[in-house]
Structure formats: C-alpha cells, structure tokens
Write a protein that holds these residues in place. Structure first.
Motif, mmCIF file in Angstrom:
data_model
loop_
_atom_site.group_PDB
_atom_site.id
_atom_site.type_symbol
_atom_site.label_atom_id
_atom_site.label_comp_id
_atom_site.label_asym_id
_atom_site.label_seq_id
_atom_site.Cartn_x
_atom_site.Cartn_y
_atom_site.Cartn_z
ATOM 1 N N SER A 75 -71.060 14.683 -3.002
ATOM 2 C CA SER A 75 -72.353 14.865 -3.660
ATOM 3 C C SER A 75 -73.373 13.931 -3.023
ATOM 4 N N GLU A 76 -74.657 14.232 -3.207
ATOM 5 C CA GLU A 76 -75.707 13.359 -2.670
ATOM 6 C C GLU A 76 -75.603 11.951 -3.244
ATOM 7 N N MET A 77 -75.222 11.855 -4.511
ATOM 8 C CA MET A 77 -75.163 10.546 -5.159
ATOM 9 C C MET A 77 -74.092 9.656 -4.541
ATOM 10 N N ALA A 78 -73.069 10.264 -3.933
ATOM 11 C CA ALA A 78 -71.973 9.484 -3.368
ATOM 12 C C ALA A 78 -72.029 9.403 -1.850
ATOM 13 N N ALA A 79 -72.430 10.488 -1.183
ATOM 14 C CA ALA A 79 -72.359 10.555 0.276
ATOM 15 C C ALA A 79 -73.716 10.713 0.938
ATOM 16 N N GLY A 80 -74.782 10.807 0.161
ATOM 17 C CA GLY A 80 -76.090 11.025 0.759
ATOM 18 C C GLY A 80 -76.264 12.462 1.217
ATOM 19 N N THR A 81 -77.250 12.690 2.046
ATOM 20 C CA THR A 81 -77.590 14.037 2.510
ATOM 21 C C THR A 81 -76.441 14.675 3.291
ATOM 22 N N SER A 82 -76.001 15.852 2.837
ATOM 23 C CA SER A 82 -75.034 16.683 3.544
ATOM 24 C C SER A 82 -75.205 18.088 2.997
ATOM 25 N N ALA A 83 -74.699 19.077 3.695
ATOM 26 C CA ALA A 83 -74.875 20.451 3.218
ATOM 27 C C ALA A 83 -74.237 20.678 1.846
ATOM 28 N N PRO A 84 -72.986 20.232 1.591
ATOM 29 C CA PRO A 84 -72.413 20.480 0.259
ATOM 30 C C PRO A 84 -73.223 19.848 -0.866
ATOM 31 N N GLY A 85 -73.569 18.563 -0.731
ATOM 32 C CA GLY A 85 -74.292 17.884 -1.799
ATOM 33 C C GLY A 85 -75.705 18.391 -1.980
ATOM 34 N N THR A 86 -76.417 18.621 -0.878
ATOM 35 C CA THR A 86 -77.816 19.056 -0.974
ATOM 36 C C THR A 86 -77.919 20.497 -1.452
ATOM 37 N N ALA A 87 -76.973 21.354 -1.053
ATOM 38 C CA ALA A 87 -76.978 22.739 -1.535
ATOM 39 C C ALA A 87 -76.786 22.793 -3.045
ATOM 40 N N LEU A 88 -75.971 21.888 -3.590
ATOM 41 C CA LEU A 88 -75.776 21.863 -5.041
ATOM 42 C C LEU A 88 -77.026 21.386 -5.757
ATOM 43 N N VAL A 89 -77.730 20.415 -5.182
ATOM 44 C CA VAL A 89 -78.972 19.946 -5.794
ATOM 45 C C VAL A 89 -80.011 21.057 -5.817
#
Length: 414
Positions: free
Chosen positions: A111-125
């Motif tokens: 997630s963005e909260m744990a790993a910062g910007t990435s496709a999986p985390g940013t797509a969920l946001v």
C-alpha cells in the motif's frame, strides 16, 4: 543529496497522479528509504488468509490469462487484497528471486502508506488502473522496476476486493499491458459472478440433501453492511441483499464495529435513548436472530457478550480506514452520504458526525481539485461556502470549471 523525486520535478517530468502520490507517501513515511513494504503475513497465517479470501475462487482464471504466459518473460504477476497486501506473487523464476530483494513477495504490504508510490498501492487509492515507471516509484530501491495494476471489484456490492498487478522491466508498462490486466480483471469479475449464480442455484438442492453447503467450498463473497446515505441498512450476505429495519441496522452496525463484543448495557446505551430498559435490546436481539437464522445463519449473534461470529464489513468503517491511510479518493468513492441520516441512536449519531467531519477535513486539507469538486457534489456540501472557496483556490485560473464554482459561491453569498 536530492531524491530523484526532486530531480524529476525540476525537469518538469512528473505526471500529476505521481506527484500527488509522492505527496501522500511523504505524509505517511519519514523518508523514501524507509518505504520498505513490510511483510505482514508468513507461513500458515498467509495460507489461511488466502484460503478465506474471495479472490482464491478466481485464481484459476488469473493463472490461465496472466501467470502461465508470464513464465520466462522476466515478469511477475501479483494478486493482492483490498489493502494492497500481496497474497500471491507468481511468474518468472528469476524475477521472483530479484523481487524478494525489495520485498515484492507474497505476504508483503505494498500500500502507499507502507511502500510509497507503486502501481498496486496507487491504483487502490485512485480506484482505477495505474502504470508506474522506474523513477516514479517513491522508494529508490524500486527504480529499476515498472508495474501496472488494476483494482478488482465485487460484482454485487461494487466494493474493491483486491488488485491484480504485473511487475518487471519496461515491458511491464508496455502499451498492451494495461488493457491485458484490465481484460483479466473483467474476466475474473465475470467468473466470480457466474460462480455466485451457480452456487445460489445449487443451494436449495444441497440443503435438501445434506442440510448445509460443503465446508470445502471456496468463499465467493465479502459480506457487508451498507449504512451510508440510506435510512435503513442493506445487508449483503452470500450475494443476497437484505433490507433491514432501522433498529436492526443500528444493532448490527454496532456489533460489526465492535468485534470483541458488547454487553447488553453497552449496546443499549449505543442504540437507545438514555433510561431505556434492557428488555428492549433483548427483545430486538430475539427478532434479529430469527431474521438472520432465515437469511444468514452463519452471522447469528452470540450472547454474553453480544458479538458477531465472524467479520462483517461496514461501509462507514471502510471510509474511516481509507482516510487513516490517506486514500481520500477511495474513501470518497465509497461515501454515499451521511450515516443513517434519520437515526437517533447515540452511537450512530457520533459515527455520522465523525465520518462526515473527517472526510471533509481530509478532502479540504489534502486533496486535488478533482477530488474536492467530486466532494462538492454531495448534498451535505451544497451549502459549504468554505469548501466551495477551497475548490476555487485549487482550480487553475483558466479552468473552464471555475465559472460554475463562482456562480454557486455567488448564489450562496447572496
């Protein structure tokens, strides 16, 4: 030493969605170097969670369309839950070994909260498909990787069930990659819908023969209670939508939001006006149990204390969870209006105020113009002068949308 984020910004090469994701990442993490995608599950715990997740039922589809073709391509296929935690990571063997060096592995939180910007985390946001290339990642250790991810939605409730991602070199963000992942998501959602229809059709016959569905059946549903923007709750249970009375909605919401359980006194204080006797809550619990025995036996509340035997997702709780993670857009996508607007239950009134206030503060304090404008479409924002002024400050001077905002503000101030 400047971070590559600043280098890209100085060259004017930052896409808006990446810049906004970096800002969310900087708010959540002390520095890019600590964005390490922590492992949250291992061993048996991971196996049990995967087995109980609805996406387990459509893994054969994902296996056929994405995972098998990815072998010997240098690409990885990851499937994560609705919070960005990776449940399966499959594909090219060498790429899997390299991925483990940055914790791109099953059980890790991307997630963005744990790993910062990435496709999986940013797509969920954002709630939609996203491609992140090399240096667009927040963590410098991930700059040699690129990725494409698309959220997968529940066919019945529309909520996000999880994420499908392709990660690797530059091929992971090729022109055909995003349409390929989108097509796989569509196929998985369609397969989940078919499986649910087949199970519903088979349930009456199975009940006559064995009295219950087999325990080995894969979970197809994420049961939920919808209480936002409606006067009476809707319980989504095993793919069926069940309308509840206002009182049963209030009771079920409190039990779902307090999984450790509530005493009769605590539940009475949350649902009824001060001074109400305990006989009222006990009578309602009898009626609620009868209703659930008919429509959802596995959710019948236990006693002493009153508690639900398993997790029930509440949409208002999801909004609060996403706000805690800085996922403002996703919280806004779920938010359909105030919590049970006509309810006079003390605890529901507190929840209503809390959700509405936190959402407003998050949107006005740290969101883009598009998100603020989406928030202004809510009925509760129609007369919010401060919110409309905030949108005007965010809009570029030449934006064609300024005229409508100015006209609405003039009408409010007249």
């Amino acid at each position: 030493m400047s971070h590559p984020v600043q280098s890209l910004q100085s060259r004017g090469q930052v896409r808006a969605l990446v810049r906004e994701s970096w800002q969310r990442s900087m708010d959540a993490l002390a520095s890019p170097e600590v964005a390490g995608a922590p492992v949250v599950w291992e061993g048996r715990e991971l196996e049990e969670f995967r087995r109980s997740h609805p996406l387990a039922a459509v893994m054969p589809v994902i296996q056929q369309l994405l995972i098998q073709p990815s072998h010997d391509t240098g690409l990885l296929v990851a499937v994560g839950d609705e919070h960005g935690r990776l449940l399966w990571v499959e594909g090219d063997a060498a790429a899997r070994r390299h991925g483990e060096l940055i914790n791109f592995a099953q059980g890790a939180d991307w997630s963005e909260m744990a790993a910062g910007t990435s496709a999986p985390g940013t797509a969920l946001v954002l709630g939609r498909g996203v491609q992140i290339r090399g240096e667009e990642h927040f963590n410098p250790a991930v700059h040699s990787w690129s990725c494409t991810a698309v959220p997968l939605h529940d066919p019945d409730s529309g909520g996000i069930l999880g994420i499908i991602d392709i990660t690797g070199g530059i091929d992971a963000v090729g022109a055909n990659t995003l349409p390929l992942v989108q097509a796989t998501v569509a196929a998985a959602e369609a397969q989940l819908r078919i499986q649910r229809l087949e199970r519903r059709a088979a349930e009456p016959r199975r009940s006559r023969i064995s009295g219950a569905p087999p325990s080995s059946a894969k979970p197809l549903y994420r049961d939920s209670l919808q209480i936002l923007g409606r006067d009476q709750g809707v319980l989504h249970l095993a793919g069926q939508a069940l309308a509840l009375s206002e009182r049963h909605t209030e009771i079920l919401a409190m039990l779902a939001l307090h999984p450790a359980g509530l005493t009769a006194e605590e539940l009475t204080g949350m649902v009824y006006p001060e001074g109400t006797s305990l006989t009222s809550i006990r009578a309602e619990m009898v009626r609620l149990r009868k209703l659930l025995h008919r429509h959802g036996p596995s959710l019948v509340p236990e006693s002493r204390p009153y508690r639900l035997p398993r997790t029930l997702v509440v949409d208002a709780g999801q909004v609060l969870s996403y706000l805690d993670r800085g996922a403002h857009r996703l919280a806004l996508n779920i938010y359909k209006g105030a919590v049970l607007p006509r309810s006079e239950a003390p605890a529901l009134g507190e929840l209503r105020n809390r959700v509405g206030l936190l959402l407003r503060e998050a949107i006005l304090g740290d969101a883009s113009a598009d998100v603020v404008l989406a928030y202004l479409q809510l009925p509760e924002a129609a007369d919010d002068v401060e919110a409309w002024r905030g949108a005007l400050r965010l809009l570029p001077p030449r934006s064609p949308r300024r005229a409508a905002v100015v006209a609405h503000l003039e009408a409010l101030e007249a």
